[in-house]
Write an enzyme that holds these catalytic residues in place. Structure first.
Site, short mmCIF file in Angstrom:
data_model
loop_
_atom_site.label_atom_id
_atom_site.label_comp_id
_atom_site.label_asym_id
_atom_site.label_seq_id
_atom_site.Cartn_x
_atom_site.Cartn_y
_atom_site.Cartn_z
N GLU A 115 -32.17 -83.81 44.26
CA GLU A 115 -31.42 -83.00 45.21
C GLU A 115 -31.83 -81.54 45.14
O GLU A 115 -32.30 -81.08 44.11
CB GLU A 115 -29.90 -83.18 45.03
CG GLU A 115 -29.41 -83.11 43.63
CD GLU A 115 -27.98 -83.67 43.51
OE1 GLU A 115 -27.53 -84.48 44.35
OE2 GLU A 115 -27.30 -83.29 42.56
N LYS A 117 -31.78 -77.70 44.56
CA LYS A 117 -31.03 -76.87 43.63
C LYS A 117 -30.68 -75.57 44.33
O LYS A 117 -31.56 -74.84 44.78
CB LYS A 117 -31.86 -76.59 42.38
CG LYS A 117 -31.16 -75.70 41.37
CD LYS A 117 -31.87 -75.79 40.04
CE LYS A 117 -31.54 -74.72 39.03
NZ LYS A 117 -30.36 -73.94 39.16
N ASP A 119 -29.06 -71.88 44.29
CA ASP A 119 -28.77 -70.85 43.31
C ASP A 119 -27.45 -70.18 43.68
O ASP A 119 -27.40 -69.16 44.32
CB ASP A 119 -29.91 -69.82 43.31
CG ASP A 119 -29.76 -68.85 42.15
OD1 ASP A 119 -29.01 -69.17 41.21
OD2 ASP A 119 -30.38 -67.78 42.20
N TYR A 227 -21.44 -77.47 47.88
CA TYR A 227 -21.87 -78.86 47.81
C TYR A 227 -21.55 -79.35 46.40
O TYR A 227 -21.82 -78.65 45.43
CB TYR A 227 -23.37 -79.00 48.06
CG TYR A 227 -23.77 -78.89 49.51
CD1 TYR A 227 -23.12 -79.64 50.49
CD2 TYR A 227 -24.80 -78.04 49.91
CE1 TYR A 227 -23.48 -79.53 51.82
CE2 TYR A 227 -25.17 -77.93 51.24
CZ TYR A 227 -24.50 -78.68 52.20
OH TYR A 227 -24.86 -78.58 53.51
N LYS A 317 -38.09 -75.85 38.90
CA LYS A 317 -37.90 -74.58 39.59
C LYS A 317 -39.08 -74.27 40.52
O LYS A 317 -40.24 -74.48 40.16
CB LYS A 317 -37.76 -73.43 38.57
CG LYS A 317 -36.54 -73.56 37.67
CD LYS A 317 -35.24 -73.20 38.36
CE LYS A 317 -35.01 -71.73 38.48
NZ LYS A 317 -34.28 -71.06 37.44
N CYS A 411 -50.49 -37.06 60.19
CA CYS A 411 -51.15 -38.34 59.96
C CYS A 411 -52.03 -38.24 58.72
O CYS A 411 -52.87 -37.33 58.64
CB CYS A 411 -51.99 -38.72 61.18
SG CYS A 411 -53.04 -40.16 60.89
N CYS A 414 -55.94 -38.78 60.22
CA CYS A 414 -56.63 -37.84 61.11
C CYS A 414 -55.94 -36.49 61.17
O CYS A 414 -56.37 -35.59 61.89
CB CYS A 414 -56.77 -38.42 62.51
SG CYS A 414 -55.21 -38.47 63.41
N CYS A 429 -48.67 -41.58 65.06
CA CYS A 429 -49.83 -40.73 65.26
C CYS A 429 -50.26 -40.98 66.70
O CYS A 429 -50.53 -42.12 67.07
CB CYS A 429 -50.94 -41.15 64.29
SG CYS A 429 -52.55 -40.52 64.73
N CYS A 434 -57.71 -41.87 66.47
CA CYS A 434 -57.48 -41.86 65.02
C CYS A 434 -58.20 -43.08 64.41
O CYS A 434 -57.97 -44.21 64.85
CB CYS A 434 -55.99 -41.94 64.71
SG CYS A 434 -55.63 -42.19 62.97
S1 IVH Z 1 -26.16 -80.62 37.94
C1 IVH Z 1 -24.80 -81.51 33.89
N1 IVH Z 1 -27.05 -80.39 40.40
O1 IVH Z 1 -27.89 -75.09 38.59
C2 IVH Z 1 -25.61 -81.11 35.06
N2 IVH Z 1 -26.65 -78.41 39.16
O2 IVH Z 1 -29.49 -74.08 36.38
C3 IVH Z 1 -25.28 -79.75 35.51
N3 IVH Z 1 -27.10 -76.36 40.41
O3 IVH Z 1 -25.31 -75.05 36.25
C4 IVH Z 1 -25.58 -79.37 36.84
N4 IVH Z 1 -27.71 -77.31 42.28
O4 IVH Z 1 -24.77 -74.45 38.72
C5 IVH Z 1 -26.67 -79.74 39.29
N5 IVH Z 1 -27.80 -80.35 42.59
C6 IVH Z 1 -27.41 -79.69 41.49
C7 IVH Z 1 -27.42 -78.29 41.41
C8 IVH Z 1 -27.02 -77.69 40.22
C9 IVH Z 1 -27.51 -76.16 41.66
C10 IVH Z 1 -26.82 -75.27 39.45
C11 IVH Z 1 -25.63 -75.54 38.56
C12 IVH Z 1 -26.18 -75.57 37.17
C13 IVH Z 1 -27.39 -74.71 37.33
C14 IVH Z 1 -28.41 -74.92 36.23
#
Ligand code: IVH
Length: 669
Positions: A115, A117, A119, A227, A317, A411, A414, A429, A434
């Site tokens: 899935e 990730k 931030d 989510y 990452k 400028c 020129c 300019c 130029c």
């Molecule tokens: S699972 C025990 N699933 O990323 C597993 N975390 O860098 C813990 N995060 O602390 C997290 N998307 O805040 C999980 N699909 C996802 C995520 C996710 C973002 C965040 C979460 C976690 C952090 C770790």
């Protein structure tokens, strides 16, 4: 202690102190001073040193614990189970290592879930008998903050679960990620900016600020989203697989990520990661990686967790798109239309997958608005194909030695005056001769998206101008072997190559020529519309503003700009030179009449012979249309290696499927 160990210990202490400092800034104050990437670097260095010198590992090392301490603002909440973090991998090799450990631990290859990730911020949410009763931040993993009032403002998180005749768990505890959609983040920043307030450097900081507001009314104005990505407890309902739990959560009205998918085998995981890397900028929220989880809950339990992270999951990452670095200086460059653009000279830094040392600052008002000073530590950003930009300063890092930028009045190339017209943000300019402008116009004219003259890049253009051989793009077509031979480094073969490339440009389609002319406001779309509406340069040049606005998608601004451009004496001169140089001035691109016209295509998976962009271009050149989702109307789904869910959908809908060989045959007709 050996001297080596002593040195390692000194560095470990230093890293721990720095990491503790940044944890506090990030988790408690919501005001990070360094980018996630720089933080990751410190952390990885510590991990590496501790691995090399296990005797230096202590229980309170940041590698052994999760996140920061809860702040004093909210009531503490003890989590029923620790909220763990995730271990990171940054490349396929380390992913292979993780997979190796999983397979060894279980003695078999388990099914996985991938899935995106996000931030954002981890939260724990509790429903008792179907009612939302608690929301808490992660805090230090064991104890978080009670932010129930704020979590209750999340629009996609129901206050009551949808039972639909089913028995709901008496106690349901889930975890998820709170974040902002890109659009909402942009709106928040636009409003702050309008009010003259400091903007957020990224959606995460904005979301953190909103989630930890004392006044839930303010949180409500920031449309946070969530989510769910974890199920901790569900009294009365049991699951064998994480993917099953996700389906269940969704069925009772809880938001789970629509792109979460079960996959078999590591190749499919890698394909998923690649797909996310490609899609990254088309998603409606930012992602910083992919989370890979063992699907079977029994297998998760068998693998267990370390103090910090589960062994059954890992975060892959993606390259960071923001980083911090030093702003060494601000200089000004002159573009092809004379606009003076301040740009940042940076201490080189790795961001968005490349090392950058310059970034745009747009114009003098932007420099003032961002409040950056020369010498500042700044946050820089490079997202996808977007040119690198300076987001803003890290004010806390100032030493007092920084100085403000003053826009020059002349400028830098020129020396003529830089003029700022009322109502415009740019200084220009206005000297059409130029050399910086001439150079910009030639480079643009010859560039890929325009006349596409290979071997005529930035350096050669500069040399041609310096030798007085080229004053405007028309002169390119007057070049011959003798003239080109005067350039340094041009020998018989390279002269022939450049001449052949120039000759190829003589028959470029009209829309490319229009792009190449660099008419203000005329981009690819407007150029295509003009070309197909009028069919020749002569007809466009003769058109009134009114007639020009009849072109599809053409507003007043573009029409006026085009009209004005063709009234300039210099334009007439240039067109005459192009005509005499043998450049076609009235070919219409045969777009819609190619042998694939009227057909729609979807591409999935990786093609061997070309990138997806190239494949799309090839289809479009032949009149085909490429869309991103499969429907009954799709003519063909083109399937490369490791296709995604579009392949399954095509099979379900009975849409014809083409493999790569079939696709190549189709292109040839
Ligand atoms: S699972 C025990 N699933 O990323 C597993 N975390 O860098 C813990 N995060 O602390 C997290 N998307 O805040 C999980 N699909 C996802 C995520 C996710 C973002 C965040 C979460 C976690 C952090 C770790």
């Amino acid at each position: 202690m050996t001297p080596g160990l002593e040195r390692a210990k000194a560095r470990v202490d230093e890293l721990r102190a720095q990491i503790a400092h940044h944890d506090h800034r990030y988790h408690v104050l919501d005001a990070p001073e360094i980018s996630d990437a720089d933080y990751d670097k410190l952390f990885q260095e510590l991990v590496k040193l501790e691995r090399e010198h296990p005797e230096l590992v202590t229980a309170d090392s940041p590698t052994q614990k999760v996140g920061g301490a809860p702040s004093q603002l909210f009531a503490p909440v003890r989590h029923s189970q620790r909220l763990l973090s995730l271990d990171n991998v940054f490349d396929d090799e380390s992913l292979d290592d993780w997979w190796g450990r999983v397979v060894k631990g279980l003695g078999r290859e388990p099914a996985l879930v991938c899935e995106p990730k996000i931030d954002g911020l981890s939260v724990a949410v509790v429903y008792e008998k179907g009612r939302l009763t608690r929301g808490a931040t992660r805090g230090d993993g064991a104890v978080g903050e009670d932010v129930t009032q704020n979590v209750a403002t999340l629009r996609t998180l129901p206050h009551r679960l949808a039972a639909k005749g089913k028995e709901l768990p008496t106690w349901l505890e889930v975890r998820g990620e709170v974040f902002l959609f890109k659009k909402d983040f942009a709106d928040i920043n636009a409003k702050l900016d309008e009010a003259g307030k400091a903007t957020f450097s990224n959606p995460r900081n904005a979301a953190a600020g909103a989630l930890r507001q004392k006044d839930a009314g303010i949180t409500r104005e920031r449309p946070l989203a969530i989510y769910l990505h974890g199920l901790v407890r569900s009294d009365g309902v049991g699951f064998k697989r994480y993917s099953e739990a996700l389906l269940y959560l969704s069925s009772i009205g809880l938001p789970v990520h629509p792109l979460s998918a079960t996959v078999e085998g590591l190749d499919a995981v890698k394909a998923f990661v690649r797909d996310m890397r490609d899609k990254r900028h088309t998603l409606d929220h930012e992602i910083d990686g992919v989370v890979i989880k063992v699907d079977e809950i029994g297998a998760q339990e068998e693998l267990g967790s370390t103090a910090k992270a589960p062994r059954w999951a890992v975060a892959y990452k993606l390259p960071p798109e923001q980083a911090t670095t030093t702003l060494r200086d601000i200089q000004v460059s002159i573009g092809r239309s004379g606009v003076a653009t301040p740009f940042a000279m940076l201490e080189p830094v790795f961001v968005g997958g490349v090392t950058i040392q310059t970034a745009t600052l747009h114009n003098e008002d932007e420099v003032a608005r961002k409040g950056v000073l020369i010498g500042d530590t700044v946050i820089v950003q490079r997202a996808g194909d977007v040119i690198p930009e300076v987001v803003g300063p890290v004010v806390e890092r100032r030493t007092g030695a920084e100085r403000p930028f003053v826009m020059p009045s002349a400028c830098p190339v020129c020396a003529s005056e830089l003029v700022r017209h009322p109502g415009e943000s740019a200084r220009r300019c206005e000297n059409l001769e130029c050399p910086a402008q001439t150079w910009g116009r030639i480079v643009h004219f010859a560039s890929r998206g325009a006349m596409d003259i290979e071997h005529l890049g930035e350096v050669t253009s500069r040399e041609l101008i310096d030798l007085g051989l080229v004053k405007d793009p028309g002169d390119i077509f007057d070049l011959d072997a003798e003239k080109i031979g005067r350039l340094p480094n041009f020998k018989a073969k390279s002269i022939q190559n450049l001449l052949a490339a120039i000759d190829g440009a003589r028959s470029r389609p009209l829309d490319k020529l229009l792009v190449a002319l660099g008419i203000r406001h005329v981009g690819v779309t407007a150029a295509q519309a003009l070309a197909s509406h009028f069919g020749s340069i002569g007809a466009i040049a003769a058109a009134s503003v009114e007639e020009l606005t009849q072109t599809e998608g053409m507003g007043e601004t573009i029409a006026r700009s085009v009209h004005e451009y063709f009234r300039r004496p210099a334009t007439a001169e240039l067109l005459e030179k192009l005509r005499q140089g043998g450049v076609a001035l009235d070919v219409v691109k045969q777009k819609a009449t190619g042998h694939l016209s009227g057909m729609t295509f979807v591409i999935t998976g990786t093609l061997e012979s070309m990138s997806r962009e190239k494949a799309q271009e090839a289809l479009e050149e032949r009149g085909g249309k490429v869309t991103s989702s499969v429907s009954k109307k799709t003519s063909y789904v083109i399937v490369g290696a490791e296709p995604g869910s579009k392949y399954d959908k095509a099979q379900k809908l009975g849409v014809p499927i083409l493999d790569e060989a079939g696709f190549l045959m189709l292109l040839e007709g």
